[in-house]
Structures are given as C-alpha cells and as structure tokens.
Design a protein around this motif. Structure first.
Motif, PDB file in Angstrom:
ATOM      1  N   MET A   1       8.745 -10.853 -98.806  1.00  0.00           N
ATOM      2  CA  MET A   1       8.432  -9.547 -98.244  1.00  0.00           C
ATOM      3  C   MET A   1       7.174  -9.622 -97.385  1.00  0.00           C
ATOM      4  O   MET A   1       7.094  -8.996 -96.354  1.00  0.00           O
ATOM      5  CB  MET A   1       8.286  -8.531 -99.378  1.00  0.00           C
ATOM      6  N   ASP A   2       6.177 -10.415 -97.824  1.00  0.00           N
ATOM      7  CA  ASP A   2       4.938 -10.557 -97.052  1.00  0.00           C
ATOM      8  C   ASP A   2       5.208 -11.199 -95.694  1.00  0.00           C
ATOM      9  O   ASP A   2       4.590 -10.832 -94.698  1.00  0.00           O
ATOM     10  CB  ASP A   2       3.907 -11.386 -97.820  1.00  0.00           C
ATOM     11  N   THR A   3       6.126 -12.141 -95.629  1.00  0.00           N
ATOM     12  CA  THR A   3       6.472 -12.786 -94.369  1.00  0.00           C
ATOM     13  C   THR A   3       7.082 -11.773 -93.413  1.00  0.00           C
ATOM     14  O   THR A   3       6.768 -11.766 -92.221  1.00  0.00           O
ATOM     15  CB  THR A   3       7.466 -13.943 -94.613  1.00  0.00           C
ATOM     16  N   PHE A   4       7.933 -10.908 -93.930  1.00  0.00           N
ATOM     17  CA  PHE A   4       8.551  -9.863 -93.122  1.00  0.00           C
ATOM     18  C   PHE A   4       7.487  -8.944 -92.529  1.00  0.00           C
ATOM     19  O   PHE A   4       7.517  -8.611 -91.352  1.00  0.00           O
ATOM     20  CB  PHE A   4       9.555  -9.068 -93.969  1.00  0.00           C
ATOM     21  N   ILE A   5       6.526  -8.556 -93.313  1.00  0.00           N
ATOM     22  CA  ILE A   5       5.437  -7.675 -92.854  1.00  0.00           C
ATOM     23  C   ILE A   5       4.573  -8.393 -91.822  1.00  0.00           C
ATOM     24  O   ILE A   5       4.169  -7.809 -90.813  1.00  0.00           O
ATOM     25  CB  ILE A   5       4.600  -7.185 -94.059  1.00  0.00           C
ATOM     26  N   GLU A   6       4.314  -9.686 -92.028  1.00  0.00           N
ATOM     27  CA  GLU A   6       3.500 -10.452 -91.079  1.00  0.00           C
ATOM     28  C   GLU A   6       4.164 -10.554 -89.715  1.00  0.00           C
ATOM     29  O   GLU A   6       3.485 -10.556 -88.692  1.00  0.00           O
ATOM     30  CB  GLU A   6       3.235 -11.857 -91.632  1.00  0.00           C
ATOM     31  N   VAL A   7       5.491 -10.657 -89.702  1.00  0.00           N
ATOM     32  CA  VAL A   7       6.216 -10.762 -88.429  1.00  0.00           C
ATOM     33  C   VAL A   7       6.022  -9.505 -87.593  1.00  0.00           C
ATOM     34  O   VAL A   7       5.885  -9.569 -86.373  1.00  0.00           O
ATOM     35  CB  VAL A   7       7.723 -11.024 -88.685  1.00  0.00           C
ATOM     36  N   PHE A   8       5.984  -8.348 -88.222  1.00  0.00           N
ATOM     37  CA  PHE A   8       5.865  -7.081 -87.504  1.00  0.00           C
ATOM     38  C   PHE A   8       4.431  -6.562 -87.423  1.00  0.00           C
ATOM     39  O   PHE A   8       4.176  -5.546 -86.773  1.00  0.00           O
ATOM     40  CB  PHE A   8       6.768  -6.021 -88.148  1.00  0.00           C
ATOM     41  N   ALA A   9       3.486  -7.224 -88.046  1.00  0.00           N
ATOM     42  CA  ALA A   9       2.086  -6.775 -88.004  1.00  0.00           C
ATOM     43  C   ALA A   9       1.556  -6.875 -86.578  1.00  0.00           C
ATOM     44  O   ALA A   9       1.853  -7.825 -85.854  1.00  0.00           O
ATOM     45  CB  ALA A   9       1.240  -7.626 -88.943  1.00  0.00           C
ATOM     46  N   LEU A  10       0.792  -5.893 -86.182  1.00  0.00           N
ATOM     47  CA  LEU A  10       0.247  -5.877 -84.830  1.00  0.00           C
ATOM     48  C   LEU A  10      -0.933  -6.837 -84.736  1.00  0.00           C
ATOM     49  O   LEU A  10      -1.833  -6.812 -85.562  1.00  0.00           O
ATOM     50  CB  LEU A  10      -0.209  -4.462 -84.462  1.00  0.00           C
ATOM     51  N   GLN A  11      -0.902  -7.691 -83.713  1.00  0.00           N
ATOM     52  CA  GLN A  11      -2.004  -8.619 -83.492  1.00  0.00           C
ATOM     53  C   GLN A  11      -2.999  -8.044 -82.485  1.00  0.00           C
ATOM     54  O   GLN A  11      -4.191  -8.179 -82.634  1.00  0.00           O
ATOM     55  CB  GLN A  11      -1.485  -9.958 -82.970  1.00  0.00           C
ATOM     56  N   ALA A  12      -2.482  -7.414 -81.434  1.00  0.00           N
ATOM     57  CA  ALA A  12      -3.350  -6.933 -80.361  1.00  0.00           C
ATOM     58  C   ALA A  12      -3.663  -5.451 -80.499  1.00  0.00           C
ATOM     59  O   ALA A  12      -4.593  -4.966 -79.879  1.00  0.00           O
ATOM     60  CB  ALA A  12      -2.701  -7.210 -79.013  1.00  0.00           C
ATOM     61  N   GLY A  13      -2.876  -4.723 -81.217  1.00  0.00           N
ATOM     62  CA  GLY A  13      -3.110  -3.291 -81.360  1.00  0.00           C
ATOM     63  C   GLY A  13      -2.205  -2.474 -80.460  1.00  0.00           C
ATOM     64  O   GLY A  13      -1.788  -2.916 -79.392  1.00  0.00           O
ATOM     65  N   PHE A  14      -1.900  -1.285 -80.928  1.00  0.00           N
ATOM     66  CA  PHE A  14      -0.963  -0.403 -80.226  1.00  0.00           C
ATOM     67  C   PHE A  14      -1.456  -0.046 -78.822  1.00  0.00           C
ATOM     68  O   PHE A  14      -0.724  -0.157 -77.846  1.00  0.00           O
ATOM     69  CB  PHE A  14      -0.729   0.870 -81.048  1.00  0.00           C
TER      70      PHE A  14
END
Length: 177
Positions: free
Chosen positions: A1-14
């Motif tokens: 589940m953590d991997t799934f969240i990391e894939v969609f986590a924003l790196q640069a910001g909205f």
C-alpha cells in the motif's frame, strides 16, 4: 500500500505542476498558431518528427523531471482543462473564437486565383492546383470560390453552369504524367 501511495505522491507540488502545464500549453499554442494552419490537415514525415520532438521536450519541461504519477496527472489535467475551457469559451463567446482561430482565406474568386491569399498562406500555385484536382476540379472556370479554412482544409464552391473554358488545373503542375 505504501508503494501505491509513493507512486502518486506529489514531488513538485500542485501549484508548480499547474503553472508548468499552463505555461507550456500557451507557449505551444502560440507557436503552432504562428507557424500556420496549412500543415494541420496532413502530417508529413518531417511534421511528425517535429511533433514527437516537441512533445518530448514539452513533456520534460512540464514535468520538471518529476517521476510522480500525481505530478503527471496534474499536468495532463491542466492541459485538458485549458483545451476544454477554450473550446467552451469559443462556442459561447464568438469574439474569443475569432481571436483564437484563424479566419478562412479566399484563394479563388470567380475562377481567378487570388495571389494575395496564396502569398498570405505561403501556398504555391502548384499546391493549390493539386488541392483542386483532389476535389475533382478540372479547370478554374468550375470554381466560384475556394478557401483555405481555419482548420487547414481546402473548400471549394463550384460555379453554376461552369463552361470549362478556364485554365486547366494541370497547367502549373511541376510533375510530368
């Protein structure tokens, strides 16, 4: 589940991704608008190469070398949003449509080629004659009006009771049969 969240986590910001998407959309829109509309109707090999290279360069600029799915989704949503907004604005506000879309250009009037229209759109007489032949026109007397439309396509309005006495569309053809 953590991997799934990391894939969609924003790196640069909205905000950064929305600004990047907006900037690239408008820069590319302006460049394509300035480059002319005649090439939109058909893509040659060189045109396809430019399109792929522009897409790759724009993709890198828009993403800021981000590998996050979330950042990519924001950029894509921003571009689609601008496209949707401009489409709706053009429909409901005709002045906006006139600003964003080129006007049609008359190329032939009453069987006579208008050099000013050809020059404005950088169309050679041979290219015009080719388009007329593709529309089934044998000579210029058959044409009441011919236009280069805003989408890059050629349209022809046939003359009523054309005599067929006008110049042939084959006259300025550079190729031999």
């Amino acid at each position: 589940m953590d991997t799934f969240i990391e894939v969609f986590a924003l790196q640069a910001g909205f905000a950064e991704m929305a600004i990047r998407g907006t900037t690239m959309y408008w820069v590319l829109y302006a460049l394509l608008r300035i480059s002319g509309r005649r090439d939109l109707g058909s893509l040659g090999m060189a045109d396809m190469l430019v399109l792929v290279l522009v897409a790759d360069a724009a993709g890198n600029a828009m993403s800021g070398d981000s590998y996050s799915m979330g950042d990519g989704i924001i950029v894509v949503a921003t571009i689609v949003g601008w496209s949707y907004l401009l489409d709706r604005l053009g429909y409901y506000a005709p002045p906006v449509r006139r600003l964003l879309e080129p006007q049609r250009v008359c190329l032939i009037r009453s069987g006579r080629v208008l050099a000013s229209g050809l020059k404005r759109e950088h169309i050679t007489r041979s290219e015009l004659m080719e388009q007329l032949r593709l529309k089934g026109i044998a000579n210029l007397a058959e044409v009441e009006r011919a236009y280069l439309e805003s989408n890059g396509e050629f349209s022809v309005i046939r003359a009523p009771r054309a005599s067929g006495d006008g110049p042939s569309t084959l006259d300025d053809d550079d190729r031999s049969d």
